[in-house]
Design a protein around this motif. Structure first.
Motif, PDB file in Angstrom:
ATOM      1  N   LYS A 137      61.701 138.253  22.396  1.00 20.70           N
ATOM      2  CA  LYS A 137      61.345 137.456  23.564  1.00 20.70           C
ATOM      3  C   LYS A 137      62.611 136.815  24.134  1.00 20.70           C
ATOM      4  O   LYS A 137      63.439 136.294  23.385  1.00 20.70           O
ATOM      5  CB  LYS A 137      60.380 136.337  23.171  1.00 20.70           C
ATOM      6  CG  LYS A 137      58.963 136.788  22.936  1.00 20.70           C
ATOM      7  CD  LYS A 137      58.069 135.598  22.616  1.00 20.70           C
ATOM      8  CE  LYS A 137      56.630 135.994  22.450  1.00 20.70           C
ATOM      9  NZ  LYS A 137      56.362 137.143  21.605  1.00 20.70           N
ATOM     10  N   ILE A 165      68.045 146.474  28.254  1.00 20.35           N
ATOM     11  CA  ILE A 165      66.697 145.930  28.110  1.00 20.35           C
ATOM     12  C   ILE A 165      65.726 146.985  28.615  1.00 20.35           C
ATOM     13  O   ILE A 165      65.992 147.673  29.609  1.00 20.35           O
ATOM     14  CB  ILE A 165      66.523 144.592  28.867  1.00 20.35           C
ATOM     15  CG1 ILE A 165      65.114 144.018  28.644  1.00 20.35           C
ATOM     16  CG2 ILE A 165      66.878 144.723  30.345  1.00 20.35           C
ATOM     17  CD1 ILE A 165      64.914 142.599  29.196  1.00 20.35           C
ATOM     18  N   PHE A 212      60.099 142.279  24.563  1.00 21.85           N
ATOM     19  CA  PHE A 212      60.713 143.394  25.275  1.00 21.85           C
ATOM     20  C   PHE A 212      61.573 144.184  24.299  1.00 21.85           C
ATOM     21  O   PHE A 212      62.018 143.668  23.270  1.00 21.85           O
ATOM     22  CB  PHE A 212      61.555 142.870  26.446  1.00 21.85           C
ATOM     23  CG  PHE A 212      60.706 142.413  27.597  1.00 21.85           C
ATOM     24  CD1 PHE A 212      60.521 143.225  28.701  1.00 21.85           C
ATOM     25  CD2 PHE A 212      60.069 141.189  27.562  1.00 21.85           C
ATOM     26  CE1 PHE A 212      59.715 142.813  29.754  1.00 21.85           C
ATOM     27  CE2 PHE A 212      59.263 140.761  28.601  1.00 21.85           C
ATOM     28  CZ  PHE A 212      59.081 141.579  29.708  1.00 21.85           C
ATOM     29  N   THR A 221      61.198 147.795  28.556  1.00 20.50           N
ATOM     30  CA  THR A 221      59.965 147.166  29.011  1.00 20.50           C
ATOM     31  C   THR A 221      59.298 146.457  27.832  1.00 20.50           C
ATOM     32  O   THR A 221      59.842 146.409  26.733  1.00 20.50           O
ATOM     33  CB  THR A 221      58.995 148.218  29.579  1.00 20.50           C
ATOM     34  OG1 THR A 221      58.506 149.028  28.504  1.00 20.50           O
ATOM     35  CG2 THR A 221      59.679 149.093  30.631  1.00 20.50           C
ATOM     36  N   SER A 222      58.091 145.983  28.093  1.00 18.52           N
ATOM     37  CA  SER A 222      57.325 145.330  27.030  1.00 18.52           C
ATOM     38  C   SER A 222      56.420 146.330  26.290  1.00 18.52           C
ATOM     39  O   SER A 222      55.577 145.912  25.497  1.00 18.52           O
ATOM     40  CB  SER A 222      56.493 144.187  27.612  1.00 18.52           C
ATOM     41  OG  SER A 222      55.603 144.685  28.595  1.00 18.52           O
ATOM     42  N   ALA A 271      61.981 138.629  32.203  1.00 17.51           N
ATOM     43  CA  ALA A 271      61.425 138.620  30.848  1.00 17.51           C
ATOM     44  C   ALA A 271      61.297 137.200  30.311  1.00 17.51           C
ATOM     45  O   ALA A 271      60.377 136.896  29.545  1.00 17.51           O
ATOM     46  CB  ALA A 271      62.288 139.474  29.915  1.00 17.51           C
ATOM     47  N   SER A 306      58.038 135.612  30.910  1.00 14.39           N
ATOM     48  CA  SER A 306      56.907 136.274  30.273  1.00 14.39           C
ATOM     49  C   SER A 306      56.783 135.824  28.817  1.00 14.39           C
ATOM     50  O   SER A 306      57.758 135.436  28.189  1.00 14.39           O
ATOM     51  CB  SER A 306      57.135 137.793  30.317  1.00 14.39           C
ATOM     52  OG  SER A 306      56.208 138.464  29.504  1.00 14.39           O
TER      53      SER A 306
END
Length: 161
Positions: free
Chosen positions: A123, A13, A99, A15-16, A92, A95
């Motif tokens: 997401k 994973i 990502f 970041t966004s 995540a 949020s």
């Protein structure tokens, strides 16, 4: 035709940060946070919605491809509250942002080759624990709704740069 086992597949994973191109994904996911203790990577890939219409003259339903849906991955992990990857997935999930994700298969055709790689954005829709019975390992399932095209780099007999 070569066949490979799923064992050895790795998931990461990022970041966004917005990513659409391979270079943007690599910038964010180099190396990314590895998600450990994955039992099942689930399935993913585009499916077109069916759009239909019927011509009166021949009474035949005609089918067309509509919008594409890359799916929702049910990523099953052995619960590990110390794993940075699982902790990143849990963060995540809280949020509303997409990502970046990277999945690397265990299918290098030669020792000097490169494995199949997938890059996508999504997401983390849910995180649910399955405690099970006395003889179960506790698992966490993370559902990841894919919201982008899936970039696939097929395996190669030569290394990638």
């Amino acid at each position: 035709m070569a066949k490979y086992i799923t064992g050895g597949t790795r998931g990461f994973i990022g970041t966004s940060a917005a990513a659409k191109t391979l270079s943007e994904y690599k910038a964010d996911l180099n190396p990314g946070t590895e998600i450990l203790e994955v039992e099942d990577f689930g399935q993913f890939g585009d499916t077109a919605n069916e759009v239909t219409g019927t011509a009166v003259g021949d009474r035949r339903v005609q089918k067309f491809k509509g919008s594409l849906n890359a799916g929702t991955i049910a990523l099953v992990c052995f619960k590990d509250n110390q794993d940075p990857g699982q902790l990143a997935l849990k963060a995540a999930q809280k949020s509303d942002l997409d990502f970046n994700f990277h999945v690397v298969l265990n299918d290098k055709p030669t020792a000097a080759g490169a494995p199949t790689e997938f890059y996508f954005r999504g997401k983390v829709m849910s995180s649910s624990d399955n405690v099970g019975n006395v003889d179960n390992l506790t698992r966490t399932t993370f559902n990841i709704g894919i919201n982008s095209e899936i970039l696939e780099l097929p395996s190669s007999t030569t290394a990638r740069t």
